[in-house]
Write a protein that holds these residues in place. Sequence first.
Motif, short mmCIF file in Angstrom:
data_model
loop_
_atom_site.label_atom_id
_atom_site.label_comp_id
_atom_site.label_asym_id
_atom_site.label_seq_id
_atom_site.Cartn_x
_atom_site.Cartn_y
_atom_site.Cartn_z
N MET A 147 0.83 -1.21 0.00
CA MET A 147 0.00 0.00 0.00
C MET A 147 0.87 1.26 0.00
O MET A 147 0.58 2.23 -0.71
CB MET A 147 -0.91 0.00 1.23
CG MET A 147 -1.89 1.17 1.28
SD MET A 147 -2.97 1.10 2.72
CE MET A 147 -3.88 -0.42 2.34
N GLN A 148 1.95 1.25 0.77
CA GLN A 148 2.84 2.41 0.81
C GLN A 148 3.54 2.60 -0.54
O GLN A 148 3.69 3.73 -1.03
CB GLN A 148 3.87 2.23 1.92
CG GLN A 148 3.26 2.26 3.33
CD GLN A 148 4.27 1.87 4.39
OE1 GLN A 148 5.05 0.95 4.21
NE2 GLN A 148 4.23 2.57 5.52
N LEU A 149 3.96 1.50 -1.15
CA LEU A 149 4.62 1.59 -2.46
C LEU A 149 3.65 2.07 -3.52
O LEU A 149 4.01 2.89 -4.40
CB LEU A 149 5.21 0.23 -2.84
CG LEU A 149 6.36 -0.26 -1.96
CD1 LEU A 149 6.74 -1.70 -2.32
CD2 LEU A 149 7.58 0.65 -2.11
N ASP A 150 2.40 1.59 -3.46
CA ASP A 150 1.39 2.04 -4.41
C ASP A 150 1.10 3.53 -4.24
O ASP A 150 0.86 4.25 -5.22
CB ASP A 150 0.10 1.24 -4.24
CG ASP A 150 0.25 -0.19 -4.74
OD1 ASP A 150 1.19 -0.44 -5.52
OD2 ASP A 150 -0.55 -1.05 -4.34
N LEU A 151 1.10 4.00 -3.00
CA LEU A 151 0.86 5.42 -2.74
C LEU A 151 1.96 6.27 -3.38
O LEU A 151 1.68 7.32 -3.97
CB LEU A 151 0.79 5.69 -1.24
CG LEU A 151 0.53 7.14 -0.81
CD1 LEU A 151 -0.81 7.61 -1.35
CD2 LEU A 151 0.59 7.26 0.70
N MET A 152 3.20 5.80 -3.28
CA MET A 152 4.30 6.53 -3.92
C MET A 152 4.14 6.55 -5.43
O MET A 152 4.46 7.55 -6.09
CB MET A 152 5.64 5.90 -3.54
CG MET A 152 5.99 5.98 -2.06
SD MET A 152 6.19 7.66 -1.44
CE MET A 152 7.72 8.15 -2.25
N LYS A 153 3.62 5.46 -6.00
CA LYS A 153 3.40 5.43 -7.44
C LYS A 153 2.33 6.43 -7.86
O LYS A 153 2.42 7.06 -8.92
CB LYS A 153 2.99 4.03 -7.88
CG LYS A 153 4.13 3.02 -7.83
CD LYS A 153 3.66 1.65 -8.30
CE LYS A 153 4.79 0.63 -8.23
NZ LYS A 153 4.33 -0.72 -8.68
N THR A 154 1.30 6.58 -7.03
CA THR A 154 0.24 7.55 -7.36
C THR A 154 0.77 8.98 -7.34
O THR A 154 0.22 9.86 -8.02
CB THR A 154 -0.93 7.44 -6.37
OG1 THR A 154 -0.47 7.73 -5.05
CG2 THR A 154 -1.53 6.04 -6.40
N TYR A 155 1.82 9.21 -6.56
CA TYR A 155 2.47 10.52 -6.54
C TYR A 155 3.48 10.66 -7.67
O TYR A 155 4.16 11.69 -7.77
CB TYR A 155 3.19 10.75 -5.21
CG TYR A 155 2.28 10.87 -4.02
CD1 TYR A 155 0.99 11.36 -4.15
CD2 TYR A 155 2.72 10.52 -2.75
CE1 TYR A 155 0.16 11.47 -3.05
CE2 TYR A 155 1.90 10.63 -1.64
CZ TYR A 155 0.62 11.11 -1.79
OH TYR A 155 -0.20 11.23 -0.71
N ASN A 156 3.58 9.62 -8.51
CA ASN A 156 4.53 9.60 -9.62
C ASN A 156 5.97 9.77 -9.14
O ASN A 156 6.80 10.43 -9.77
CB ASN A 156 4.19 10.72 -10.63
CG ASN A 156 4.85 10.47 -11.98
OD1 ASN A 156 5.08 9.32 -12.37
ND2 ASN A 156 5.15 11.55 -12.69
N ALA A 157 6.28 9.13 -8.00
CA ALA A 157 7.62 9.22 -7.43
C ALA A 157 8.59 8.34 -8.22
O ALA A 157 8.25 7.23 -8.64
CB ALA A 157 7.61 8.77 -5.97
N SER A 158 9.79 8.84 -8.41
CA SER A 158 10.82 8.05 -9.08
C SER A 158 11.42 7.02 -8.12
O SER A 158 11.15 7.05 -6.91
CB SER A 158 11.93 8.98 -9.58
OG SER A 158 12.59 9.60 -8.49
N ALA A 159 12.23 6.12 -8.67
CA ALA A 159 12.86 5.11 -7.83
C ALA A 159 13.75 5.75 -6.78
O ALA A 159 13.81 5.29 -5.62
CB ALA A 159 13.67 4.15 -8.70
N THR A 160 14.43 6.83 -7.13
CA THR A 160 15.29 7.53 -6.18
C THR A 160 14.46 8.17 -5.07
O THR A 160 14.83 8.11 -3.89
CB THR A 160 16.11 8.62 -6.90
OG1 THR A 160 16.89 8.01 -7.94
CG2 THR A 160 17.04 9.33 -5.93
N GLN A 161 13.32 8.75 -5.43
CA GLN A 161 12.46 9.37 -4.42
C GLN A 161 11.86 8.31 -3.49
O GLN A 161 11.75 8.53 -2.28
CB GLN A 161 11.36 10.17 -5.11
CG GLN A 161 11.86 11.44 -5.78
CD GLN A 161 10.77 12.13 -6.58
OE1 GLN A 161 9.95 11.48 -7.23
NE2 GLN A 161 10.78 13.47 -6.54
N VAL A 162 11.49 7.17 -4.05
CA VAL A 162 10.97 6.08 -3.22
C VAL A 162 12.04 5.61 -2.24
O VAL A 162 11.76 5.33 -1.07
CB VAL A 162 10.50 4.90 -4.10
CG1 VAL A 162 10.15 3.69 -3.24
CG2 VAL A 162 9.31 5.32 -4.95
#
Length: 290
Positions: free
Chosen positions: A186-201
């Motif tokens: 769920m946390q990883l999916d939330l980062m994807k919805t913010y269009n976060a890059s791999a570095t930001q994640v």
Amino acid sequence: MRWFRLRAVPVISVLLALIVVWYVAAVWMNSQWTLDQAARAETTPGFTEIVKDTMVQERPKLPAPHQVAVSFYDLVFDKKVTSKRSLVYHAWVTLSATLFGFAIGTGLGIALALGIVHNRAMDMSVMPWAIASQTIPILAIAPMIIVVLNSIGITGLVPKAVISAYLSFFPVVVGMVAGLRSPDAMQLDLMKTYNASATQVLFKLRLPASMPFLFASLKVGIAAALVGAVVGELPVQQGGLGARLLGGSYYGQTIQMWAALFMAAILAAVLVFIVARVEAGVLKRMGMAR
């Protein structure tokens, strides 16, 4: 008083029980020497005489606690720190190799963990080799490392640091991998919805989540690094607590060996305590602890 009852009393009780067991074991293990000497003199010592003699032998099989305490005090406080008879001098030699190796092992462990988490090929190839590396007995590989490095002109601190790094990097790898993978879907999916890059994640989610895992690994790693430094000092005999342990073994100076062993234990406890205090400060600043 509440803290004393909950924390100090159990620790003191266990310590006193260990001391009693230690004294009993010292009498039992050292009594044979007393009985042998009495047999040669054709006398029969009483129990009190046996106990008294086992407490003052110069080279006992198991030194009594007070003998170790007296030797420790003499070697720590009554000797100049620059003297090669001082345990402080030898502790510094061991500590320098420990910290250098721990820094190498920690850096290597974190780098490998990042690669394993972000690259499936590394996960499938490097992780099994990291696990397999820990199946090799350190007493077997330490002389090999020292001989190989000496053959190419690398001597002194570096070979011992390499052995320390060899023991300390694995706990860091395992703990860091677990920490980087601890965020749930769920946390990883939330980062994807913010269009976060791999570095930001990595910097916004994975690294903060990995901090408790990392510090737990560092506590194990710093103790393992100390063990590696002590083992690395056994073949070279150029100072350090390992050299003191081996020297005491060669000449039957068991009291010296136990004093050096206690210095190593105290050094390990201090290092782990420092890591724990750093952990408390970092986690508190990150809002993960009170």
